[in-house]
Write a protein that holds these residues in place. Sequence first.
Motif, PDB file in Angstrom:
ATOM      1  N   ARG A  57      12.364 -14.984   7.272  1.00 39.88           N
ATOM      2  CA  ARG A  57      11.126 -15.018   8.062  1.00 39.88           C
ATOM      3  C   ARG A  57      10.650 -13.604   8.378  1.00 39.88           C
ATOM      4  O   ARG A  57       9.451 -13.303   8.275  1.00 39.88           O
ATOM      5  N   LEU A  61       7.089 -11.816   6.988  1.00 38.34           N
ATOM      6  CA  LEU A  61       6.136 -11.191   7.893  1.00 38.34           C
ATOM      7  C   LEU A  61       5.919  -9.724   7.539  1.00 38.34           C
ATOM      8  O   LEU A  61       4.782  -9.238   7.518  1.00 38.34           O
ATOM      9  N   ARG A  65       2.438  -7.966   6.265  1.00 39.07           N
ATOM     10  CA  ARG A  65       1.869  -6.815   6.971  1.00 39.07           C
ATOM     11  C   ARG A  65       1.664  -5.641   6.027  1.00 39.07           C
ATOM     12  O   ARG A  65       0.651  -4.940   6.083  1.00 39.07           O
TER      13      ARG A  65
END
Length: 80
Positions: A57, A61, A65
């Motif tokens: 996870r 992310l 980004r």
Amino acid sequence: MITLKRRKYGRRKVCRFCADSSITIDYKEPRTLRYYTTERGKIIPRRISGCCAKHQRELTLAIKRARHIALLPFSAQGSN
């Protein structure tokens, strides 16, 4: 004669980030994140990368980004 399918038991993959706490997941390090993307730019799934759920996870992310601020490509270069 009945043929039985044999299951292949491979070695269980160990999460790199759990094994070595000095490695951090940071969106500003595209060299580390590039290992977890395919040459087409897709994020490699857990069953292939060997990461635990928590670190997968965090990786996802961080990759998203890095894509957003153009450190990683959204897709492969030159694809139509």
